[in-house]
Write a protein that holds these residues in place. Structure first.
Motif: not given
Length: 122
Positions: A17, A19, A79, A81
């Protein structure tokens, strides 16, 4: 002048992951739609996701269920994610925003960030 500054890119393994953040600054009266685009190596820039000032979102089919776009209107920041990343997500990611610079402006203007590299690899 308006600036969009991105951060958060990097190298991540498949399944990982990241961000991304993008902060708008400068002469800003209001911000309409904000979004993320990406340009894979050797390919054209493509839409990833957008979010309106009211919070409505759209996503490219290839990222639905894995990526989430959000924004903080108090910080003029958007943002992205990104979860369950795949090698095909490797690209330069660009922030985009439709901004009205002042109360006397008659229309919105489109601004772009400088781009941030995301590499998904073992």
């Amino acid at each position: 002048q308006v600036q969009l500054v991105e951060s958060g890119g990097g190298l991540v393994q498949p399944g990982g992951s990241l961000r991304l953040s993008c902060a708008a600054s400068g002469s800003i009266f209001s911000i309409n739609t904000m979004g993320w685009y990406r340009q894979p190596p050797g390919k054209q820039r493509e839409l990833v996701a957008t979010v309106t000032s009211g919070g409505s979102t759209t996503y490219a089919d290839c990222v639905k269920g894995r990526f989430t776009i959000s924004r903080d209107n108090t910080k003029n920041t958007v943002y992205l994610q990104m979860n369950t990343l795949k090698p095909e997500d490797t690209a330069v990611y660009y922030c985009n925003a439709r901004i009205r610079p002042s109360m006397w402006s008659t229309r919105d203007y489109t601004y772009w960030g400088q781009g941030t590299q995301v590499t998904v690899s073992i």
